[in-house]
Write an enzyme that holds these catalytic residues in place. Structure first.
Site, short mmCIF file in Angstrom:
data_model
loop_
_atom_site.label_atom_id
_atom_site.label_comp_id
_atom_site.label_asym_id
_atom_site.label_seq_id
_atom_site.Cartn_x
_atom_site.Cartn_y
_atom_site.Cartn_z
N TRP A 1 0.43 5.73 5.90
CA TRP A 1 -0.56 6.91 5.64
C TRP A 1 1.35 7.84 4.89
CZ3 TRP A 1 -4.50 8.85 7.07
CH2 TRP A 1 -5.09 8.15 8.60
N HIS B 1 2.53 10.05 8.25
CA HIS B 1 4.62 9.42 9.32
C HIS B 1 4.52 10.23 10.60
CE1 HIS B 1 3.01 5.04 7.91
NE2 HIS B 1 3.40 5.94 6.53
N ASP C 1 8.85 3.42 3.81
CA ASP C 1 8.15 3.78 2.09
C ASP C 1 9.63 3.78 1.64
OD1 ASP C 1 5.18 3.78 3.11
OD2 ASP C 1 5.43 5.07 3.59
N ARG D 1 11.43 -0.48 1.30
CA ARG D 1 10.44 -1.07 0.17
C ARG D 1 10.17 -1.34 -0.64
NH1 ARG D 1 4.78 0.19 -0.68
NH2 ARG D 1 4.23 2.39 0.03
N HIS E 1 3.44 -3.71 6.12
CA HIS E 1 2.88 -1.93 6.20
C HIS E 1 1.00 -2.07 6.01
CE1 HIS E 1 6.34 0.91 4.93
NE2 HIS E 1 6.95 -0.50 4.18
N HIS F 1 7.11 3.57 12.07
CA HIS F 1 6.33 3.25 10.65
C HIS F 1 5.02 2.93 10.70
CE1 HIS F 1 5.92 4.24 6.09
NE2 HIS F 1 5.51 3.05 6.81
N ASP G 1 1.25 3.19 10.16
CA ASP G 1 0.01 2.97 8.62
C ASP G 1 -0.46 1.89 9.66
OD1 ASP G 1 1.29 3.80 6.36
OD2 ASP G 1 2.68 2.17 6.53
N HIS H 1 -4.64 0.37 5.32
CA HIS H 1 -4.12 -0.32 5.99
C HIS H 1 -4.69 -1.64 5.97
CE1 HIS H 1 -0.17 1.47 4.68
NE2 HIS H 1 -1.55 2.38 4.28
N HIS I 1 -6.84 4.99 -1.58
CA HIS I 1 -6.22 4.90 -0.92
C HIS I 1 -5.33 5.89 -1.24
CE1 HIS I 1 -3.56 2.19 1.22
NE2 HIS I 1 -2.96 3.23 1.24
N ASP J 1 -3.70 8.69 2.18
CA ASP J 1 -1.99 8.72 2.46
C ASP J 1 -1.98 10.20 2.56
OD1 ASP J 1 -1.74 6.03 3.08
OD2 ASP J 1 -0.84 5.67 1.36
N1 DCM Z 1 6.07 7.23 -0.84
C1 DCM Z 1 7.04 7.51 -0.30
N2 DCM Z 1 8.82 6.95 -1.01
C2 DCM Z 1 8.73 6.79 -2.02
C3 DCM Z 1 7.64 6.05 -2.61
C4 DCM Z 1 5.57 6.75 -2.32
O1 DCM Z 1 7.44 8.24 0.86
N3 DCM Z 1 10.45 6.36 -2.21
C5 DCM Z 1 4.95 7.70 -0.01
C6 DCM Z 1 3.66 7.30 -1.53
C7 DCM Z 1 2.83 7.44 -0.70
C8 DCM Z 1 3.01 6.22 0.48
O2 DCM Z 1 4.69 6.24 0.28
O3 DCM Z 1 1.85 8.10 -0.17
C9 DCM Z 1 2.49 5.08 1.03
O4 DCM Z 1 3.31 4.55 2.40
P1 DCM Z 1 2.48 3.89 2.65
O5 DCM Z 1 2.85 2.48 3.26
O6 DCM Z 1 3.11 4.98 4.95
O7 DCM Z 1 0.71 4.56 3.49
N1 DCM Z 2 -0.98 -0.77 0.12
C1 DCM Z 2 -2.32 -1.41 1.30
N2 DCM Z 2 -2.71 -2.91 1.18
C2 DCM Z 2 -2.29 -3.72 -0.23
C3 DCM Z 2 -1.25 -2.88 -0.82
C4 DCM Z 2 -0.97 -2.00 -0.65
O1 DCM Z 2 -3.14 -1.20 2.18
N3 DCM Z 2 -2.91 -4.66 -0.41
C5 DCM Z 2 -0.69 0.38 0.79
C6 DCM Z 2 0.63 0.19 1.06
C7 DCM Z 2 1.15 1.73 -0.44
C8 DCM Z 2 -0.43 1.46 -0.51
O2 DCM Z 2 -0.97 0.95 -0.42
O3 DCM Z 2 0.68 2.73 0.66
C9 DCM Z 2 0.20 1.43 -2.53
O4 DCM Z 2 1.37 0.97 -2.03
P1 DCM Z 2 1.90 0.31 -3.39
O5 DCM Z 2 2.69 1.24 -3.66
O6 DCM Z 2 2.16 -1.60 -2.99
O7 DCM Z 2 1.18 -0.28 -4.59
ZN ZN Z 3 4.03 2.20 5.45
ZN ZN Z 4 -0.57 3.68 2.33
#
Ligand code: DCM
Ligand code: DCM
Ligand code: ZN
Ligand code: ZN
Ligand code: DCM
Length: 263
Positions: free
Chosen positions: A1, A6, A43, A46, A58, A114, A118, A124, A147, A151
């Protein structure tokens, strides 16, 4: 999300904390730090050099065959880099480990807040097209991917805006009302059928399987590539998104209550 999802999960969880758990969480996060305000810390982390190791935590890349066959299998799907299931087990253990520093235990708490969110996002719990990241779609005419729509775009449309305390509190209040006396009143017990913190890995696998099943039921049911999602697809997704965010929040509340009770 994304951030709104979140923060909403965290706000719902906070509503169901026992007095004891509120104190416990505050002792870890700091007394004036809301769960919602740190719910997306993982987020941000990472993408840092120091936090890169946590990126695989995640999600779990279930190597199933949606929409025909959906399944999560821990030994098949959790790689040596780790995944959401191993991370939830690890941080559940670390948050209870009094030999760790206050900073390490705070981070463990922030990760749990978190990751219990997720794991309820169906994509996810899916390897197909990198959890839908490689499925190009449009949202109101703008190119994005499946995706990201799950999210962020669809969640913000339901909540009625981008991240703000007012938007999140109002969205959370709507879902809490459904949990207390509405659509979810009769099913919420099922959501917490597995919340024993001593079997964290087994419970997290059940949660992942529960969300992954939605990829066959709805999320990946048709060929979404090139689809405009802000229309029929969005309308059909709303009940699933509301359900999954509610579930994540209610479960997180139960998890933290159980952690506090065991401390
Ligand atoms: N995101 C964030 N902060 C960042 C980069 C990305 O909050 N510096 C957000 C954008 C995506 C979300 O995180 O919508 C994806 O994260 P998740 O792994 O929770 O799905
Ligand atoms: N993500 C996922 N599965 C994967 C790779 C990434 O669910 N195999 C999720 C994490 C973030 C979003 O997708 O929410 C974008 O990831 P990234 O910022 O790593 O491209
Ligand atoms: Zn996440
Ligand atoms: Zn995501
Ligand atoms: N905050 C943060 N990282 C996020 C979300 C929020 O550091 N992913 C911070 C920004 C604000 C505080 O938390 O200083 C309160 O945020 P909110 O208004 O979302 O509760």
């Amino acid at each position: 999300w994304g951030v709104v999802g979140h923060a909403t999960v965290a706000t719902i969880a906070d509503n169901y904390l026992t007095t004891e758990a509120k104190t416990y969480v505050a002792s870890m996060l700091g007394k004036d730090v809301s769960m919602a305000s740190i719910a997306s810390w993982a987020d941000d982390y990472r993408y840092t050099t120091a936090g890169k190791f946590s990126a695989p935590y995640h999600f779990i890349d279930a190597e199933d065959s949606p929409p025909t066959s959906c399944s999560v299998n821990f030994s098949r799907d959790c790689t040596t880099k780790g995944c959401s299931i191993s991370a939830i087990a690890n941080y559940t253990s670390r948050v209870q480990d009094s030999s760790l520093s206050a900073t390490d235990r705070m981070e463990a708490m922030e990760f749990l807040i978190h990751f219990l969110g997720d794991i309820t996002q169906p994509l996810h719990d899916e390897a197909e097209e990198v959890g839908g990241n490689d499925i190009s779609v449009t949202w109101d005419g703008a190119t994005t991917n499946l995706h990201a729509c799950w999210d962020t775009q669809m969640v913000e449309k339901i909540a009625g805006g981008e991240n703000s305390t007012a938007t999140v509190d109002s969205f959370a209040a709507t879902l809490i009302a459904q949990i207390d006396n509405g659509t979810y009143a009769s099913q919420k017990a099922d959501w917490v059928s597995c919340v024993d913190i001593t079997t964290a890995s087994d419970c997290a696998l059940e949660w992942a399987q529960d969300a992954n099943a939605l990829n066959c039921q709805y999320v990946l049911q048709n060929d979404e590539s090139g689809m405009e999602l802000d229309g029929t697809y969005y309308t059909g997704a709303v009940p699933y998104i509301e359900l999954q965010i509610s579930k994540g929040g209610y479960r997180l509340g139960a998890w933290l209550n159980n952690l506090a009770a065991a401390a």
